[in-house]
Design a protein around this motif. Sequence first.
Motif, PDB file in Angstrom:
ATOM      1  N   LEU A   1       5.477  -3.580  -8.489  1.00 13.21           N
ATOM      2  CA  LEU A   1       5.593  -2.212  -7.962  1.00 13.21           C
ATOM      3  C   LEU A   1       6.297  -1.320  -8.963  1.00 13.21           C
ATOM      4  CD1 LEU A   1       6.659  -2.329  -4.193  1.00 13.21           C
ATOM      5  CD2 LEU A   1       4.593  -1.319  -5.154  1.00 13.21           C
ATOM      6  N   GLN A   2       7.375  -1.852  -9.523  1.00 10.63           N
ATOM      7  CA  GLN A   2       8.184  -1.055 -10.452  1.00 10.63           C
ATOM      8  C   GLN A   2       7.496  -0.865 -11.801  1.00 10.63           C
ATOM      9  OE1 GLN A   2      11.625  -3.533 -10.075  1.00 10.63           O
ATOM     10  NE2 GLN A   2      12.566  -2.263  -8.471  1.00 10.63           N
ATOM     11  N   ALA A   3       6.560  -1.759 -12.092  1.00 11.48           N
ATOM     12  CA  ALA A   3       5.850  -1.654 -13.381  1.00 11.48           C
ATOM     13  C   ALA A   3       4.835  -0.519 -13.395  1.00 11.48           C
ATOM     14  CB  ALA A   3       5.156  -2.979 -13.696  1.00 11.48           C
ATOM     15  N   ALA A   4       4.427  -0.043 -12.209  1.00  9.02           N
ATOM     16  CA  ALA A   4       3.381   0.990 -12.139  1.00  9.02           C
ATOM     17  C   ALA A   4       3.758   2.192 -12.992  1.00  9.02           C
ATOM     18  CB  ALA A   4       3.169   1.409 -10.691  1.00  9.02           C
ATOM     19  N   GLY A   5       2.861   2.626 -13.853  1.00  8.35           N
ATOM     20  CA  GLY A   5       3.130   3.775 -14.719  1.00  8.35           C
ATOM     21  C   GLY A   5       2.451   3.608 -16.065  1.00  8.35           C
TER      22      GLY A   5
ATOM     23  N   ASP B   1       0.828  -1.203   0.000  1.00 11.50           N
ATOM     24  CA  ASP B   1       0.000   0.000   0.000  1.00 11.50           C
ATOM     25  C   ASP B   1       0.865   1.257   0.000  1.00 11.50           C
ATOM     26  OD1 ASP B   1      -2.351   1.440   0.075  1.00 11.50           O
ATOM     27  OD2 ASP B   1      -2.437   1.437   2.277  1.00 11.50           O
ATOM     28  N   ARG B   2       2.008   1.173   0.741  1.00 16.00           N
ATOM     29  CA  ARG B   2       2.924   2.325   0.805  1.00 16.00           C
ATOM     30  C   ARG B   2       3.922   2.344  -0.341  1.00 16.00           C
ATOM     31  NH1 ARG B   2       4.710   1.796   7.115  1.00 16.00           N
ATOM     32  NH2 ARG B   2       2.743   2.494   8.058  1.00 16.00           N
ATOM     33  N   LYS B   3       3.820   1.365  -1.232  1.00 15.70           N
ATOM     34  CA  LYS B   3       4.783   1.240  -2.351  1.00 15.70           C
ATOM     35  C   LYS B   3       6.209   1.217  -1.799  1.00 15.70           C
ATOM     36  CE  LYS B   3       1.159   2.608  -5.029  1.00 15.70           C
ATOM     37  NZ  LYS B   3       0.168   1.590  -5.394  1.00 15.70           N
ATOM     38  N   ASP B   4       6.397   0.504  -0.707  1.00  9.14           N
ATOM     39  CA  ASP B   4       7.689   0.453  -0.012  1.00  9.14           C
ATOM     40  C   ASP B   4       8.451  -0.778  -0.507  1.00  9.14           C
ATOM     41  OD1 ASP B   4       9.780   0.070   1.771  1.00  9.14           O
ATOM     42  OD2 ASP B   4       8.598   0.619   3.537  1.00  9.14           O
ATOM     43  N   VAL B   5       9.336  -0.583  -1.504  1.00  6.52           N
ATOM     44  CA  VAL B   5      10.032  -1.690  -2.159  1.00  6.52           C
ATOM     45  C   VAL B   5      10.870  -2.494  -1.159  1.00  6.52           C
ATOM     46  CG1 VAL B   5      11.767  -2.307  -3.910  1.00  6.52           C
ATOM     47  CG2 VAL B   5      10.056  -0.531  -4.394  1.00  6.52           C
ATOM     48  N   ALA B   6      11.593  -1.775  -0.291  1.00 11.32           N
ATOM     49  CA  ALA B   6      12.450  -2.464   0.676  1.00 11.32           C
ATOM     50  C   ALA B   6      11.633  -3.395   1.567  1.00 11.32           C
ATOM     51  CB  ALA B   6      13.204  -1.429   1.528  1.00 11.32           C
TER      52      ALA B   6
END
Lengths: 383, 383
Positions: B217-221, B195-200
Amino acid sequence: MIDDTEMSNALLPVGFCDILPIDAEKEAFALHQIMEAFASYGYERVSPPLLEFEQSLLAHSGAGVAEQTFRLMDPETHYMMGLRSDITPQIARIAATRLINSPRPLRLCYAGPCVWVSGAKHHAARQILQAGIELIGVDSPQVDAEIIAITAEALGSAGICSVSFDLMMPQLAQAIIQTESFDYVQTKRLMRALDRKDVAAVQQYGGSSAGVLTTMLQAAGPADRAVEMLKGLDLSLDVQPILERLLTAVEAVKRQSPNVQLTIDPVEFRGWDYHTGLCVSVYVHGISGEVGRGGRYLSNNGEPACGLTLRPDILLQLVDYDESRVQRVFVPFGLTMNQVRFLRQEGYVIVMGLCADDDHIREARRLNCSYVYQDGHLHSVSG
Amino acid sequence: MIDDTEMSNALLPVGFCDILPIDAEKEAFALHQIMEAFASYGYERVSPPLLEFEQSLLAHSGAGVAEQTFRLMDPETHYMMGLRSDITPQIARIAATRLINSPRPLRLCYAGPCVWVSGAKHHAARQILQAGIELIGVDSPQVDAEIIAITAEALGSAGICSVSFDLMMPQLAQAIIQTESFDYVQTKRLMRALDRKDVAAVQQYGGSSAGVLTTMLQAAGPADRAVEMLKGLDLSLDVQPILERLLTAVEAVKRQSPNVQLTIDPVEFRGWDYHTGLCVSVYVHGISGEVGRGGRYLSNNGEPACGLTLRPDILLQLVDYDESRVQRVFVPFGLTMNQVRFLRQEGYVIVMGLCADDDHIREARRLNCSYVYQDGHLHSVSG
């Protein structure tokens, strides 16, 4: 497919309803036509909120609708809010505050839903739709006539032409009664007799005004005859100007709207609590009860004002909305919306197919379409 | 002229406002354009009531808006009613009850005000305006694409062209998480990280799905890049069909709406509680926050459904409404409305003079008119 829970969920509180196709489209059409007519005479649209603080919503002319107004507590301030049961007091508030510096005459129009605690005599509805106009800042018979003429034209533009206006002057009977030296009980007894149109009781309790009041009772009806009878009345100097104003207003209305049906009810005063001059009930052939009402009053800061509110929701059955004008075209699966957008511009309604193996003609008929669009042409599926 | 009482009466509860000229006209115009676009693709208008019994209003998909819904007691039945905070659950109710026997796909549209107990993040408004469409009875990517394409076209017809759609598939991340044998705490921790887009945090708590979720997550866009990245994911047999459906829907949307801007947010799930497929947030250049939202869900009786709701009230500042198109004509006192009605048919707005001794030109300018109508001609009063 529909179980008991769904059935009970389909129950709505008395006086509330789902408006379904085609009625919802019809109502939107009527409302659009009415508002366009209002706008074309320079009435500018305002849109007050559904909820206001009780203190403002029920002030001034709003006091009369307090009993019909649902209350809610604002969790932000803990003050009570009212769910509006009438838009007109909101318009008076706006004219006296936010639009206090706009040039007069201020011409405003409005439309929207209101909610009543309980239904009215002729219509059980507790959610109603209002659409109306207000002219603020000028007190003249021409204004009264303009309001009525525009209302007639607005109704006409929705296809409703068999309209009649019943004109009243609540101050007239009240001023006549005040010339008598009646006590509270005598006054109430006479007013009840007038309210019931009870000629015998009016003659018995009317004192020296019994003759005048009886003539006024008998004058109720078509405007021309009523005017003739009222002109012959022998009134005191206090009362005569009120009658004169009624007669001038009737003249102005006849001049602006030579084709509308006019009646006069010269002793009516019930339900016109805050009004200060000509009052109007609007009737339409084929519908029982008022379809609109309005009149002259003083706005929140004492400015003269005159307005009228229509009920488009009541008018639905008479609206001239021809659903057969709408031709639906079935567009088989595979074509894109870009490829058929021109049909929309030509006035067709587009129904996109969603399944590759549809039998186009059967599918078109099932979905109430008149045409299938195929190979660049419209093919009729009727017959 | 305006005293303290009037000033305090002008105060409205936070989140409620008077919409004044020209904004009210602008809003009505935008709403009309949007509803015309919906109707032209076969979406038929329904109009549910402002109040319903709590039991039905907050059932099914309505449960999600219960906290935002004002309650009132019905004095007739002593049952609790809710003042609607969202129209879409009402449409699902109508489709499952009154229109249960209408042919599928059932295409419905609606518009009207709703009231929220408290304002949203980007807009303090507690009274909002919704206008939307629902297609009920068919589950296919073509339906998702149709809903989006019609929304884009409706916005375009109100002059709003710089629109982008953010596509989501809330089940995707949820299904991936379910393939891990996480307990409640582990699941919540990972969902919060997503939800926080927190990759780590996703890499730390994602178990064997950490790599897949990080890529998502990285694909968002922008859609094209996102699709390429998502296609390369190695997913389990349970999850792969959900991704496939997202990709098919994106293809269908691109085909129907080649010119709209599309983004994909493949891990988003927050706020999409009852949705079962593709979800959409609508954004417009120049306005912060969503201007519309929708997606796929199951209607009250389990039928597949997909819908989208716009917020015309938020769009106001961008609506292409040219008020200079409206030319006002001052008609001096003495002429009747019958004599100048042709001006209305020619598209002019008529402002009737109310006083015989007006200086026509001065009066016309004061009332914001461009012309005086005199001796059968329009005379410009500008300059």
